[in-house]
Design an enzyme around this catalytic site. Structure first.
Site, short mmCIF file in Angstrom:
data_model
loop_
_atom_site.label_atom_id
_atom_site.label_comp_id
_atom_site.label_asym_id
_atom_site.label_seq_id
_atom_site.Cartn_x
_atom_site.Cartn_y
_atom_site.Cartn_z
N HIS A 1 1.04 -1.39 0.01
CA HIS A 1 0.07 -0.12 0.03
C HIS A 1 0.93 1.22 -0.14
O HIS A 1 2.08 1.33 0.27
CB HIS A 1 -1.18 -0.08 1.19
CG HIS A 1 -0.30 0.06 2.64
ND1 HIS A 1 0.57 -0.89 2.92
CD2 HIS A 1 -0.21 1.00 3.36
CE1 HIS A 1 0.97 -0.58 4.11
NE2 HIS A 1 0.27 0.76 4.58
N ASP B 1 5.48 4.69 4.95
CA ASP B 1 6.90 3.70 5.60
C ASP B 1 6.99 2.49 4.65
O ASP B 1 7.66 1.75 5.04
CB ASP B 1 6.51 3.51 7.02
CG ASP B 1 4.96 3.02 7.25
OD1 ASP B 1 3.96 3.51 6.51
OD2 ASP B 1 4.87 1.86 7.99
N HIS C 1 -6.85 -2.60 5.86
CA HIS C 1 -6.05 -1.19 6.28
C HIS C 1 -6.86 0.10 5.94
O HIS C 1 -8.10 0.04 5.56
CB HIS C 1 -4.62 -1.23 5.78
CG HIS C 1 -3.47 -0.49 6.40
ND1 HIS C 1 -3.53 -0.29 7.62
CD2 HIS C 1 -2.53 0.43 5.84
CE1 HIS C 1 -2.50 0.28 7.86
NE2 HIS C 1 -2.13 0.89 6.98
N ASP D 1 0.39 -4.10 6.23
CA ASP D 1 -0.33 -3.53 7.43
C ASP D 1 -1.84 -3.91 7.33
O ASP D 1 -2.48 -3.82 6.20
CB ASP D 1 -0.44 -2.02 7.35
CG ASP D 1 1.00 -1.51 7.62
OD1 ASP D 1 1.96 -2.33 7.72
OD2 ASP D 1 1.13 -0.13 7.47
N HIS E 1 6.63 -4.93 11.82
CA HIS E 1 6.04 -3.63 11.88
C HIS E 1 5.63 -3.31 13.33
O HIS E 1 4.72 -2.68 13.60
CB HIS E 1 4.82 -3.66 10.95
CG HIS E 1 4.31 -2.51 10.56
ND1 HIS E 1 3.27 -1.66 11.38
CD2 HIS E 1 4.54 -1.58 9.36
CE1 HIS E 1 3.14 -0.49 10.62
NE2 HIS E 1 3.96 -0.50 9.51
ZN LIG Z 1 3.21 0.77 7.84
ZN LIG Z 2 -0.05 1.55 6.50
#
Ligand SMILES: [Zn+2]
Ligand SMILES: [Zn+2]
Length: 310
Positions: free
Chosen positions: A61, A65, A139, A210, A268
């Site tokens: 995505h 980060d 997410h 995520d 993460h």
């Molecule tokens: Zn992330």
């Molecule tokens: Zn994210």
């Protein structure tokens, strides 16, 4: 056939002195794949000696980060006079922003970069003996996970049995192993099922990116050898995990258990834990019987075949 996963970045949204933002390098017999590329990924690739021969980049995505490492990495590839094309896979609707991100440095790479949008259920990349499938994550922006799934391997060839049946050592062995019957000099026909065992499963690695805990992860691969799951928080952050569309280590453990995973990598990790992983590990282990670990940057794992005979 070696399958090796190197964790280049294991931090959540904010890096720490010890942990880089997300990037995971996978090497499989000459193929190099990169999953996400947080800021500084190229230096992690240097530090941990993965090389720069990545041919496929899978983006889960478009949060910074997971993608801020792309422009720098591509610029360095360009300075290194890379000629080989790079395929970038990303969720639907991400192409234009990725193009802008790549062009933000003012120059475009001189090697071909192809951006390929994927939807959950798509095969993002098909190789000779495996594929990488996209699956739905949950997410707060459009996001997919990826599952690397190897094809079934041929059954084991029973050499002794073949010799007993009078098959001469040589090309008839491979013919049988390939699934074709062979005729012996005396006219007897030997069929493959007499000397070749059942097909054997390949290996699989599932990476969620995520996500909140979702059924899609369980369905992504049958009993994955390695599940790499968002574990941003420990139990004390369960509410925040829900709000920010992440998972706790315990939730990751529950998904691993449901999926029948062999190993679970918790990643993460939020910077608020300052590198402490004790709670994450203990809480995931309460709900998952397989091996649980929280990799540091640079940790690498080899994935053996389920029947571990290669
Ligand atoms: Zn992330
Ligand atoms: Zn994210």
């Amino acid at each position: 056939m070696a399958l090796r996963v190197t964790f280049l970045g294991t931090s959540g949204a904010v890096p720490t002195a010890e942990r880089n933002p997300t990037a995971i390098h996978v090497a499989r017999e000459g193929d190099e794949l990169l999953f996400d590329a947080g800021e500084g990924t190229q230096r992690q690739m240097m530090r941990f000696s993965t090389g720069f021969s990545v041919s496929q980049l899978f983006v889960t995505h478009l949060h910074g980060d997971h993608v801020f490492g792309i422009p720098g990495l591509l610029q360095t590839m360009d300075f290194n006079e890379r000629a080989a094309p790079l395929a970038v896979h990303a969720p639907r609707g991400c192409r234009r922003r990725l193009e802008e991100l790549i062009a933000a440095g003012g120059t475009r790479p001189s090697f071909p970069v192809r951006i390929d949008e994927v939807a959950p259920g798509d095969v993002a990349y098909r190789a000779d003996e495996y594929e990488v499938r996209a699956f739905d994550a949950d997410h707060d922006t459009r996001s997919v996970g990826y599952a690397l799934v190897e094809d079934e391997r041929k059954g084991r060839f029973d050499r002794e049995r073949a010799e007993e049946l009078g098959v001469p050592v040589g090309p008839k062995f491979s013919q049988l192993h390939e699934g074709d019957p062979v005729e012996l000099e005396d006219g007897t026909v030997v069929r493959p099922e007499q000397v070749v065992g059942d097909p054997r499963p390949g290996r699989s690695v599932v990476y969620t990116g995520d996500t909140r805990p979702v059924a899609g992860t369980v369905e992504a691969a049958d009993e994955p050898d390695l599940l790499i799951h968002d574990a941003t928080f420990a139990d004390d952050g369960v509410e925040r995990a829900g709000k920010t569309a992440h998972s706790t280590a315990r939730q990751a453990g529950a998904i691993a258990s449901e999926a029948g995973a062999r190993r679970l990598a918790l990643t993460h990790l939020s910077s608020r834990y300052a590198g402490r992983t004790g709670d994450h590990l203990a809480q995931a282990r309460e709900v998952f019987d397989g091996e649980v670990f929280a990799p540091d940057d640079g940790d690498a794992v080899e994935i053996p075949y389920p029947d571990a005979d290669e």
